[in-house]
Design a protein around this motif. Structure first.
Motif, PDB file in Angstrom:
ATOM      1  N   LYS A  86      64.231  60.974  49.156  1.00 28.36           N
ATOM      2  CA  LYS A  86      63.408  61.909  50.162  1.00 28.36           C
ATOM      3  C   LYS A  86      64.204  63.301  50.304  1.00 28.36           C
ATOM      4  O   LYS A  86      65.381  63.593  50.244  1.00 28.36           O
ATOM      5  CB  LYS A  86      63.707  61.396  51.503  1.00 28.36           C
ATOM      6  CG  LYS A  86      62.751  62.026  52.519  1.00 28.36           C
ATOM      7  CD  LYS A  86      62.690  61.311  53.799  1.00 28.36           C
ATOM      8  CE  LYS A  86      61.705  62.011  54.594  1.00 28.36           C
ATOM      9  NZ  LYS A  86      60.399  61.888  54.270  1.00 28.36           N
ATOM     10  N   SER A 106      51.380  58.807  43.945  1.00 22.21           N
ATOM     11  CA  SER A 106      50.463  58.777  45.387  1.00 22.21           C
ATOM     12  C   SER A 106      50.760  57.502  46.146  1.00 22.21           C
ATOM     13  O   SER A 106      50.419  57.535  47.352  1.00 22.21           O
ATOM     14  CB  SER A 106      48.961  58.593  44.699  1.00 22.21           C
ATOM     15  OG  SER A 106      48.918  57.430  43.872  1.00 22.21           O
ATOM     16  N   GLU A 110      55.392  61.214  51.731  1.00 25.43           N
ATOM     17  CA  GLU A 110      55.529  62.520  51.397  1.00 25.43           C
ATOM     18  C   GLU A 110      57.034  63.001  51.383  1.00 25.43           C
ATOM     19  O   GLU A 110      57.900  62.579  52.004  1.00 25.43           O
ATOM     20  CB  GLU A 110      55.070  63.355  52.554  1.00 25.43           C
ATOM     21  CG  GLU A 110      54.869  64.935  52.680  1.00 25.43           C
ATOM     22  CD  GLU A 110      54.227  65.648  53.568  1.00 25.43           C
ATOM     23  OE1 GLU A 110      54.389  66.799  53.773  1.00 25.43           O
ATOM     24  OE2 GLU A 110      53.479  64.817  54.519  1.00 25.43           O
ATOM     25  N   ASN A 111      57.073  63.731  50.462  1.00 25.78           N
ATOM     26  CA  ASN A 111      58.443  64.394  49.973  1.00 25.78           C
ATOM     27  C   ASN A 111      59.491  63.102  49.640  1.00 25.78           C
ATOM     28  O   ASN A 111      60.599  63.604  49.319  1.00 25.78           O
ATOM     29  CB  ASN A 111      59.137  65.195  51.320  1.00 25.78           C
ATOM     30  CG  ASN A 111      58.615  66.341  51.358  1.00 25.78           C
ATOM     31  OD1 ASN A 111      58.218  67.036  50.639  1.00 25.78           O
ATOM     32  ND2 ASN A 111      58.743  66.881  52.629  1.00 25.78           N
TER      33      ASN A 111
END
Length: 169
Positions: A86, A106, A110-111
């Motif tokens: 992360k 996908s 996120e990140n």
């Protein structure tokens, strides 16, 4: 003694192989330039190392803080897979988990990114050396982070070394 025809065939074969080799080298250069331009940015914190080699010239051995975490979480097992990391607001990677297979970007939160890793006694995550011009050692002694570009397969390509303020050296 070889006939003129055999000599001509030999020359043609050498030329053909040379052109093929040059084409492969240039294709690899184009791929890596695209990787540097389009790859996801991830930064790995460096661990201290000795920056000089008498046999290879001026270079810095690169070791990453995250490798100690990878070693401890792997429990000594051999590993070919991916490390899920992360990125914080500064794009510095922190270990999240191991993944045996590549996951589609996908499907990741996120990140988060996947980085290829191999563990066989020691961790192979990214390049372990950064070569620089002779006499530039002091400039790179301030390196605290390595900035990498990650491609679709999770491979890392070193883009720059950064200081404590995340500025390129």
């Amino acid at each position: 003694m070889k006939s003129l025809r055999q000599v001509k065939l030999s020359i043609a074969a050498v030329l053909l192989l040379s052109v093929g080799l040059l084409a492969m080298i240039n294709w690899d250069i184009v791929k890596r330039e695209a990787w540097l331009a389009e790859g996801e940015v991830v930064r790995l914190e460096l661990a201290p190392v000795d920056p000089r080699s008498l046999m290879q010239g001026d270079y810095m051995t690169l070791n990453y803080q995250i490798m100690a975490t990878i070693r401890s979480k792997a429990d000594g097992d051999n590993l070919n897979g991916y490390v899920r990391v992360k990125r914080n607001a500064d794009l510095v990677a922190q270990f999240v988990a191991f993944e045996a297979n590549y996951l589609d970007a996908s499907t990741l939160p996120e990140n988060e990114l996947l980085l290829q890793v191999r563990l066989r006694g020691q961790v192979k995550l990214a390049t372990n050396a950064f070569f620089f011009q002779e006499g530039q050692g002091e400039r790179f002694e301030a390196a605290q982070y390595g900035e990498f570009r990650v491609n679709e397969q999770g491979e890392l390509l070193l883009d720059a070394l950064l200081d404590q303020d995340l500025q390129k050296l």
